[in-house]
Design an enzyme around this catalytic site. Structure first.
Site, PDB file in Angstrom:
ATOM      1  CG  ASP A  63       0.384  -2.505   6.339  1.00  0.00           C
ATOM      2  OD1 ASP A  63      -0.544  -2.671   7.153  1.00  0.00           O
ATOM      3  OD2 ASP A  63       0.264  -1.844   5.298  1.00  0.00           O
ATOM      4  CG  HIS A  95      -1.932   0.988   1.358  1.00  0.00           C
ATOM      5  ND1 HIS A  95      -1.679   2.296   1.715  1.00  0.00           N
ATOM      6  CD2 HIS A  95      -3.282   0.907   1.169  1.00  0.00           C
ATOM      7  CE1 HIS A  95      -2.814   2.975   1.742  1.00  0.00           C
ATOM      8  NE2 HIS A  95      -3.796   2.160   1.403  1.00  0.00           N
ATOM      9  CD  GLN A 116      -6.675  -4.587   3.618  1.00  0.00           C
ATOM     10  OE1 GLN A 116      -7.569  -5.416   3.491  1.00  0.00           O
ATOM     11  NE2 GLN A 116      -6.922  -3.295   3.651  1.00  0.00           N
ATOM     12  CB  CYS A 153      -3.693   3.219  -1.617  1.00  0.00           C
ATOM     13  SG  CYS A 153      -4.790   4.605  -1.333  1.00  0.00           S
ATOM     14  CE  LYS A 191      -7.776  -0.813   6.390  1.00  0.00           C
ATOM     15  NZ  LYS A 191      -8.188  -0.367   5.070  1.00  0.00           N
TER      16      LYS A 191
END
Length: 406
Positions: free
Chosen positions: A198, A121, A201, A364, A224
């Site tokens: 990261d 991202h 997600q 993104c 999220k």
């Protein structure tokens, strides 16, 4: 037993209509919906004990402080951090990444190398580019395959004694690829590099164990994970959090202040300047409770069934190309696709009129779209509260849009 209709009843927004049609919400990769239990926590905070934290001796301040720190403890236990002070509450994944990048600006030297993956991202690309511009460090990229997976042999070749940092998402937001982060972390540590993962997600779909992963930094966003927007977390190993300088200056992050010198507070407050999103932090804890009550085994099973069913149904439409791993065991519940000869935006616009929310564009993640030489994709991202019946409605809407645009 997992009862999807009972779970759906927890989410007030799923009962509404959009453009006269029942809402089908397939934009969970951008933001998940919020259950009533978390909404009630937000209302309760503002109704009963809205006050600033850590600074007041009065009762409301103490109640708010206790609730905020209990939420931190919930997040600590959810991610299995060793200490609660290794959990820094931030405004979200983007701020968490920037906090680490800002800290390493005082550590990296010209010629040092940092590695990111081709699946990132923008929020896990741009801060590192800025860091390289500031320090003279060199940014290197793990390439990807046409299957949307990282090439680990190429990663091995990139690693050297010059490598200081490695950054990778746990799951790709654009393709749903589940990356081999255990291998990435292990190999980075062999050359003495730190690793930031990261997890924005990944956290809606699985339960990361930061100690088992031996990761140095792990970041996530509450919105999220059935929580509110504007709050997230950075997990950092204690040794690294003590090395990094503060990200922001102000109240709360200080021990003493004079015009001659300021000393900084201990962890985690060293990185939490100013009044935080108190209600958001407390609601983040409530969202973690909610998801653990549903159970991540049940979540994974439901979402895998939706992924398999949706993939099968979309493949039946002529001209559809699905991007990302064809082995669905290496993929989260995201289907990123295009229809030959039709711009993804046009499909998204038409099916919105039928009450269906998907994401269209580059998500993104422009380098991924450039790799495939496409302007973007249509992304349907499923959550545990979605159903196969909703997928049927979605697929029929896509067929209708295709007919209109062909």
């Amino acid at each position: 037993m997992f009862d999807v209709q009972k779970v759906r009843a927890d989410f007030p927004i799923l009962k509404q209509e959009v453009n006269g049609k029942p809402l089908v919400y397939f934009d969970n990769g951008a933001t998940s919906q919020t259950p009533q239990q978390v909404i009630d926590t937000i209302v309760d905070y503002y109704s009963r004990y809205n006050a600033n934290i850590h600074r007041g001796v009065h009762t409301l301040s103490q109640l708010a402080t206790d609730a905020y720190e209990i939420a931190r403890n919930k997040i600590q236990h959810h991610f299995n951090a060793k200490h609660s002070y290794e959990i820094i509450l931030t405004s979200g994944t983007t701020e968490s990444i920037n906090l680490v990048a800002n800290g390493f600006a005082s550590i990296l030297q010209k010629g040092d190398e940092i590695i990111v993956s081709a699946l990132e991202h923008h929020s896990n690309i741009v801060p590192w580019q800025m860091l390289c511009e500031h320090t003279g460090a060199v940014l290197k990229v793990i390439p990807m395959s046409v299957e949307g997976e990282l090439l680990m042999e190429a990663y091995d070749d990139l690693l050297s004694n010059k490598t200081k940092l490695v950054f990778c998402n746990h799951i790709s937001n654009a393709l749903g690829t589940i990356n081999p982060i255990e291998y990435i972390i292990q190999k980075a540590h062999e050359v003495g590099a730190a690793v930031l993962i990261d997890g924005a997600q990944a956290c809606p779909h699985l339960k990361p164990d930061v100690q088992a992963l031996d990761v140095d930094f792990y970041v996530a966003s509450a919105h999220k994970m059935c929580g509110p927007t504007g709050v997230g977390m950075l997990y950092g190993k204690e040794e690294w959090l003590r090395k990094l300088p503060p990200y922001k200056g102000g109240g709360e992050m200080i021990a003493t202040v004079s015009f001659e010198k300021t000393t900084y507070a201990d962890l985690p407050h060293k990185f939490e300047a100013g009044t935080p999103n108190i209600c958001g932090g407390i609601a983040f804890g409530a969202a973690v409770d909610y998801m653990n009550h549903i159970g991540f085994d049940a979540i994974a099973k439901q979402e895998q069934e939706l992924l398999e069913y949706g993939t099968q149904k979309l493949h039946e439409i002529e001209g559809v190309t699905i991007y990302g791993p064809s082995d669905l065991t290496r993929k989260a519940s995201v289907i990123s696709f295009n229809i030959e000869g039709i711009h993804p935006y046009d499909i998204g616009t038409i099916i919105d009129k039928l009450g269906i929310a998907v994401r269209t564009g580059h998500h993104c993640a422009q380098p991924i779209m450039d790799f495939f030489k496409i302007p973007g994709t249509i992304r349907a991202s499923f959550a545990f509260y979605n159903t196969k019946e909703e997928i049927d409605i979605f697929v029929e809407a896509v067929k209708k849009a295709k007919l209109m645009l062909s």
